[in-house]
Enzyme design. Structure first.
Site, mmCIF file in Angstrom:
data_model
loop_
_atom_site.group_PDB
_atom_site.id
_atom_site.type_symbol
_atom_site.label_atom_id
_atom_site.label_comp_id
_atom_site.label_asym_id
_atom_site.label_seq_id
_atom_site.Cartn_x
_atom_site.Cartn_y
_atom_site.Cartn_z
ATOM 1 N N ARG A 248 14.948 28.499 9.518
ATOM 2 C CA ARG A 248 14.576 28.835 10.906
ATOM 3 C C ARG A 248 13.160 29.424 10.980
ATOM 4 O O ARG A 248 12.891 30.331 11.765
ATOM 5 C CB ARG A 248 15.553 29.827 11.550
ATOM 6 C CG ARG A 248 16.932 29.340 11.758
ATOM 7 C CD ARG A 248 17.028 28.114 12.685
ATOM 8 N NE ARG A 248 18.290 27.492 12.431
ATOM 9 C CZ ARG A 248 18.494 26.616 11.452
ATOM 10 N NH1 ARG A 248 17.492 26.175 10.718
ATOM 11 N NH2 ARG A 248 19.659 26.107 11.234
ATOM 12 N N SER B 44 22.918 29.869 19.088
ATOM 13 C CA SER B 44 23.152 31.047 18.233
ATOM 14 C C SER B 44 22.083 32.089 18.514
ATOM 15 O O SER B 44 20.892 31.789 18.406
ATOM 16 C CB SER B 44 23.062 30.655 16.757
ATOM 17 O OG SER B 44 24.028 29.670 16.491
ATOM 18 N N GLU C 202 17.416 35.037 16.907
ATOM 19 C CA GLU C 202 16.724 33.759 16.686
ATOM 20 C C GLU C 202 15.784 33.424 17.857
ATOM 21 O O GLU C 202 14.683 32.925 17.633
ATOM 22 C CB GLU C 202 17.783 32.670 16.506
ATOM 23 C CG GLU C 202 17.213 31.316 16.215
ATOM 24 C CD GLU C 202 18.305 30.243 16.133
ATOM 25 O OE1 GLU C 202 19.216 30.362 15.302
ATOM 26 O OE2 GLU C 202 18.221 29.279 16.916
HETATM 27 C C1 LIG Z 1 23.679 25.359 23.386
HETATM 28 C C2 LIG Z 1 22.540 25.495 22.391
HETATM 29 C C3 LIG Z 1 22.698 25.062 21.093
HETATM 30 C C4 LIG Z 1 21.663 25.181 20.165
HETATM 31 N N1 LIG Z 1 21.862 24.751 18.890
HETATM 32 C C5 LIG Z 1 20.874 24.851 17.979
HETATM 33 C C6 LIG Z 1 21.075 24.429 16.624
HETATM 34 O O1 LIG Z 1 22.144 23.919 16.260
HETATM 35 N N2 LIG Z 1 20.054 24.557 15.758
HETATM 36 C C7 LIG Z 1 18.856 25.084 16.120
HETATM 37 O O2 LIG Z 1 17.960 25.171 15.260
HETATM 38 N N3 LIG Z 1 18.624 25.502 17.389
HETATM 39 C C8 LIG Z 1 19.592 25.410 18.318
HETATM 40 N N4 LIG Z 1 19.399 25.850 19.600
HETATM 41 C C9 LIG Z 1 18.115 26.470 19.954
HETATM 42 C C10 LIG Z 1 17.101 25.498 20.621
HETATM 43 O O3 LIG Z 1 17.735 24.435 21.270
HETATM 44 C C11 LIG Z 1 16.089 24.928 19.639
HETATM 45 O O4 LIG Z 1 15.415 25.967 18.965
HETATM 46 C C12 LIG Z 1 15.044 24.047 20.347
HETATM 47 O O5 LIG Z 1 14.222 23.421 19.386
HETATM 48 C C13 LIG Z 1 14.162 24.791 21.327
HETATM 49 O O6 LIG Z 1 13.432 23.810 22.044
HETATM 50 P P1 LIG Z 1 12.833 24.068 23.479
HETATM 51 O O7 LIG Z 1 12.019 22.870 23.837
HETATM 52 O O8 LIG Z 1 13.914 24.426 24.420
HETATM 53 O O9 LIG Z 1 11.874 25.309 23.215
HETATM 54 P P2 LIG Z 1 11.649 26.616 24.116
HETATM 55 O O10 LIG Z 1 12.889 27.412 24.136
HETATM 56 O O11 LIG Z 1 11.027 26.272 25.420
HETATM 57 O O12 LIG Z 1 10.578 27.378 23.224
HETATM 58 C C14 LIG Z 1 10.938 27.923 21.980
HETATM 59 C C15 LIG Z 1 9.662 28.350 21.240
HETATM 60 O O13 LIG Z 1 8.938 27.188 20.876
HETATM 61 C C16 LIG Z 1 7.635 27.232 21.442
HETATM 62 N N5 LIG Z 1 7.277 25.870 21.831
HETATM 63 C C17 LIG Z 1 8.017 25.010 22.557
HETATM 64 N N6 LIG Z 1 7.363 23.825 22.672
HETATM 65 C C18 LIG Z 1 6.185 23.983 22.004
HETATM 66 C C19 LIG Z 1 5.063 23.138 21.763
HETATM 67 N N7 LIG Z 1 4.998 21.884 22.216
HETATM 68 N N8 LIG Z 1 4.034 23.653 21.046
HETATM 69 C C20 LIG Z 1 4.056 24.916 20.567
HETATM 70 N N9 LIG Z 1 5.088 25.757 20.781
HETATM 71 C C21 LIG Z 1 6.134 25.291 21.478
HETATM 72 C C22 LIG Z 1 7.722 28.168 22.625
HETATM 73 O O14 LIG Z 1 6.447 28.727 22.934
HETATM 74 C C23 LIG Z 1 8.714 29.189 22.113
HETATM 75 O O15 LIG Z 1 8.067 30.124 21.284
HETATM 76 C C24 LIG Z 1 20.425 25.748 20.559
HETATM 77 C C25 LIG Z 1 20.265 26.193 21.884
HETATM 78 C C26 LIG Z 1 21.318 26.066 22.797
HETATM 79 C C27 LIG Z 1 21.119 26.535 24.209
#
Ligand SMILES: Cc1cc2nc3c(=O)[nH]c(=O)nc-3n(C[C@H](O)[C@H](O)[C@H](O)COP(=O)(O)OP(=O)(O)OC[C@H]3O[C@@H](n4cnc5c(N)ncnc54)[C@H](O)[C@@H]3O)c2cc1C
Length: 346
Positions: free
Chosen positions: A165, A243, A339
């Site tokens: 992570r 998580s 996380e």
């Molecule tokens: C129901 C659920 C289940 C999940 N299961 C998992 C799992 O199994 N495994 C796991 O690892 N995660 C999981 N997650 C967490 C999450 O989905 C992931 O971490 C996902 O990659 C976040 O993507 P996002 O586009 O929503 O990012 P955001 O939440 O919008 O941003 C997260 C971070 O990434 C940065 N960021 C986003 N896009 C960019 C970009 N283009 N350039 C630079 N920085 C950027 C943001 O600034 C922020 O710091 C889960 C979340 C939920 C709600």
């Protein structure tokens, strides 16, 4: 450049919590991104890059700066040979449809990451992983915009410094690079990676073979649904960040001390260290599934997921998280860390 003001951020997150962005801009190409970053620099504003909002806790006061949401789309096959395909996905491509696309083409390497919300561009940030697979296994290159040098910079897999992570982007050079696209090296006609015991048992029971990528994808989604880990507007347990805590990794010496307090606790080797189950620690510290704290609480299906029960605030989430951390520390002498990214809390 059309910058909006006072834009509510809660609806742009999966947990549905957080105040407004003072300024908000949607960038549809890298020049617009550059222009927005220059404007923020001139106005002396902090910048936050928003993806799909599935790994964030935004403060109730919101973000007193410029929030940029990228709108960069497109999936392109860059090259292929008999064994592999190099496929580039623009940052705003939603992750799960990209996984489905790979599986449909018979490209192996991301099938166990089915059902995870968010954008493809965010996957390298915390080295997204689940069910025995993570993106560091298949990411070949990450294309970024460097906010310091103000140029486009490419990273190889090795440069990304991936860990559990974690990555260069999250842990060492936070906020410096905006991810524009990610190129994956996937195995053509490859079989699924089935390393995770729960997944292995599930596919064995149903007679799904590792060569059946779609069958494995369906299995992962079915397991995730049982735990409230697939977004479903009809399921309040999915109004979360997934998580909320990472599994703690401790040294072998720390483990010996820990094992005296909790010999029955699940533990797994992690290099020379030992990984513990955050879910087990939380439950055995007294926070069971369905625990309620005001308008927030823990999912009734998974003790690792903090949920918004309706009208929840970031302040309530922070209180609950502190309570859990303190009780786990007091009971087991172990630190557990959140996380999601906390935004606008200073
Ligand atoms: C129901 C659920 C289940 C999940 N299961 C998992 C799992 O199994 N495994 C796991 O690892 N995660 C999981 N997650 C967490 C999450 O989905 C992931 O971490 C996902 O990659 C976040 O993507 P996002 O586009 O929503 O990012 P955001 O939440 O919008 O941003 C997260 C971070 O990434 C940065 N960021 C986003 N896009 C960019 C970009 N283009 N350039 C630079 N920085 C950027 C943001 O600034 C922020 O710091 C889960 C979340 C939920 C709600």
């Amino acid at each position: 450049m059309h910058v909006e003001e006072n834009v509510p951020l809660a609806p742009l997150t999966t947990i549905g919590i957080g105040g407004p962005a003072r300024f908000f801009f949607r960038a549809t190409d890298v020049d617009e991104l550059r222009e927005a970053l220059e404007w923020a620099r001139e106005e002396n504003l902090r910048v936050f890059i928003l993806g799909g909002g599935s790994n964030l806790l935004i403060s109730d006061a919101g973000f007193d700066g410029l929030v940029i949401q990228l709108d960069l789309r497109g999936i392109t096959v860059e090259s292929e040979d008999a064994g592999h395909v190099m496929v580039k996905a623009a940052a705003s491509e939603p992750w799960d449809p990209f996984v489905a696309y790979a599986v449909e083409h018979g490209w192996a390497g991301v099938e166990c990451l089915s059902g995870i919300p968010g954008s493809t561009g965010a996957t390298p940030i915390q080295n997204v992983g689940a069910y025995g697979q993570d993106v560091s296994e298949t990411i070949a290159r990450v294309e970024t915009y460097d906010r310091v040098l103000r140029i486009v910079v490419w990273f190889t897999n090795w440069d990304c410094r991936f860990g559990y992570r974690s990555s260069l982007f999250k842990n060492y050079e936070r906020d410096r690079y905006v991810v524009l696209s990610v190129t994956f090296r996937l195995r053509r006609g490859g079989s699924a990676t089935i390393r995770y015991p729960e997944l292995q048992k599930f596919v064995d029971e149903r007679g799904v073979s590792a060569d059946d990528l779609m069958g494995v994808r369906d299995a992962v989604i079915a397991i995730r649904k049982r735990k409230g880990m697939v977004i479903d507007p009809a399921d309040p347990d999915t109004r979360s960040d997934g998580s909320f805590f990472m599994n703690p990794v401790i040294t072998a010496a720390q483990y010996e001390e820990f094992a005296q307090r909790a010999p029955q606790a699940p533990h797994f080797p992690s290099g020379d260290e030992v990984k513990l189950s955050a879910a087990w620690l939380i439950e055995h510290a007294g926070f069971g599934k369905g625990f309620v704290h005001g308008n927030v609480g823990l999912s009734s299906k998974h003790s690792l997921a903090v949920i918004n029960r309706g009208g929840g605030t970031a302040a309530e989430v922070v209180e609950l998280v502190r309570m859990i951390q303190e009780k786990v520390r007091e009971t087991f002498g172990v630190e557990i860390h959140p996380e999601p990214n906390f935004i606008g809390f200073d």
